[in-house]
Design an enzyme around this catalytic site. Structure first.
Site, PDB file in Angstrom:
ATOM      1  N   LYS A   1      10.665  46.806  43.845  1.00 49.33           N
ATOM      2  CA  LYS A   1      10.297  47.577  42.182  1.00 49.33           C
ATOM      3  C   LYS A   1      11.391  48.199  41.485  1.00 49.33           C
ATOM      4  O   LYS A   1      12.080  47.799  40.277  1.00 49.33           O
ATOM      5  CB  LYS A   1       9.142  47.378  41.882  1.00 49.33           C
TER       6      LYS A   1
ATOM      7  N   GLU B   1      -4.540  43.226  49.401  1.00 46.08           N
ATOM      8  CA  GLU B   1      -4.439  42.257  50.949  1.00 46.08           C
ATOM      9  C   GLU B   1      -4.768  41.713  52.593  1.00 46.08           C
ATOM     10  O   GLU B   1      -5.145  43.239  52.107  1.00 46.08           O
ATOM     11  CB  GLU B   1      -2.701  41.564  50.588  1.00 46.08           C
TER      12      GLU B   1
ATOM     13  N   GLY C   1      -2.055  40.724  39.780  1.00 43.88           N
ATOM     14  CA  GLY C   1      -3.081  40.029  38.349  1.00 43.88           C
ATOM     15  C   GLY C   1      -3.414  38.285  38.419  1.00 43.88           C
ATOM     16  O   GLY C   1      -1.552  38.512  37.530  1.00 43.88           O
TER      17      GLY C   1
END
Length: 405
Positions: free
Chosen positions: A200, A185, A297
């Protein structure tokens, strides 16, 4: 007919809608009934979209519509997303999300509401994107004891470290290239600081060990301090540097860490390169199992979200996916108690002084070493002991060594 609402029409949201309509016939065959996206919530206008008739800007329309039975939250963050998800569950609607920050911080609370309302809260896409990991772990827990979970959970950092290792490139140059290619990003802080991987592994640890693990309780180090010199030392040692998120059960407590690690070539994680992710799960019965693929993605994540939507439609109320929220969180082992071997790189010191402090060490070399530079691997030692021993040394970098056991 099951009617669905999509919250957010960004990368994952637009991908989910696209994949839904592309595979609508197959999805309906899977669920045994008609499916329709009734609303798409977004504050922006999309006049060129083929779905313009579905866009709304008021969440109240969705939460108050009894026809909507499944809500897909694809906004991200914790501000609006938390309120929308909580209210959807309380209204008796199942929710699916790709929002790792939301699940890592509010997962226990939202799962409890889902259980009370006899609906589902699914989040397969929050860890690993299109890599199936949440549901396999959930199924494994019914028949096997998970010992540990460790993995490369962020494609941006893995791409950067791969290029540094294979091409001898500098961190800042590879980051710029990753941004140019769309792997990073414009503001990559959550990736390179380790925060994304931390969220995560918190989700996986909470699921596997049954108690909520909060990001603030996890020792988290990113990759910004890694240099091409460290990569050279790792190669000569017989391994690579990877950002690893790891958790394991130790005497009914949870050990968890996110950090760059020296990973030996023998590890199944050492060969995972570029934007790929891999998650290594160890259990008592199955042994080692690796889940591998692109971790993010538009379409991989959209595929995982759509699978959760279909499962929510088919499942009815689900009471198996749950973990407890407990305070205080003393079941989390303090990072200072965690033991590893460590790679250290220092200046203005020598082997005699190092061995006096650490005892036996493994000395490392590389070509074109700086004057008075010294790098070595310690014997196993805790973070706390290490911090005490290095207080009088000129340390450039510290990286733990990944334990194959």
């Amino acid at each position: 007919m099951s009617k669905i609402a999509i919250l957010g029409f960004g990368t994952v949201g637009s991908g989910t809608v696209e994949v839904f309509y592309k595979n609508k016939a197959k999805a309906e065959k899977s669920t045994g009934g008609e499916l329709e996206i009734k609303y798409i919530l977004d504050l922006r206008d999309f006049p060129e979209s083929p779905y313009t008739d579905k866009f709304i800007k008021d969440f109240e329309v969705i939460v108050n519509d009894p026809e909507v039975t499944v809500v897909a939250e694809l906004i991200g963050g914790n501000t609006f997303a938390y309120d929308f998800v909580k209210r959807s569950l309380e209204a008796g609607k199942s929710v699916v999300t790709s929002n790792k920050e939301l699940v890592a911080t509010k997962g226990a609370e939202l799962l409890k509401i889902a259980k009370e309302k006899n609906v589902n809260f699914f989040f397969e896409a929050s860890v690993g994107g299109g890599i199936p990991i949440i549901r396999p772990l959930q199924l494994c827990l019914m028949s096997d004891e998970i010992i540990s979970v460790a993995g490369i959970l962020n494609g941006t950092t893995n791409y950067i470290l791969t290029k540094m290792f294979k091409e001898g490139a500098e961190y800042k140059d590879v980051l710029a290239k990753a941004q140019e290619l769309g792997y990073a990003e414009r503001n990559p802080e959550a990736d390179v600081s380790g925060d994304d991987s931390c969220r995560k592994i918190c989700i996986l640890a909470s699921l596997v060990f049954g108690k909520h693990v909060y990001p603030e309780d996890v020792y988290t180090a990113g990759i910004k301090s890694i240099t091409k010199e460290d990569a050279e030392y790792a190669e000569n040692w017989g391994g690579v540097i990877k950002l690893i998120a790891s958790t394991r059960k130790v005497n009914q407590r949870t050990e968890i860490i996110v950090s760059p690690f020296f990973v030996p070539d023998e590890s199944q994680l050492s060969g995972v390169d570029d934007v790929y992710n891999a998650i290594l799960v160890k259990s008592e019965a199955a042994g080692e199992v690796v889940f591998y693929g692109k971790g993010a993605g538009k379409y991989p994540s959209a595929s995982a979200v759509l699978a959760d939507i279909l499962n929510a439609v088919k499942a009815g109320g689900n009471k198996n996916l749950i973990w407890e929220e407990e305070h205080p969180t003393d079941y989390i082992i303090d990072y200072k108690e965690q033991k590893h071997k460590f790679y250290l790189r220092s200046v203005r010191t020598d082997s005699i002084r190092i061995e006096k402090i650490f005892g036996h060490v493994e000395t490392l070399t590389r070509s074109n070493m700086f004057e008075k530079e010294f790098a070595f691997i310690t014997e196993e030692i805790s973070f706390g002991e290490l911090e005490e021993k290095i207080s009088e040394l000129n340390i450039i970098n510290i990286i733990p060594v990944f334990d194959l056991n």
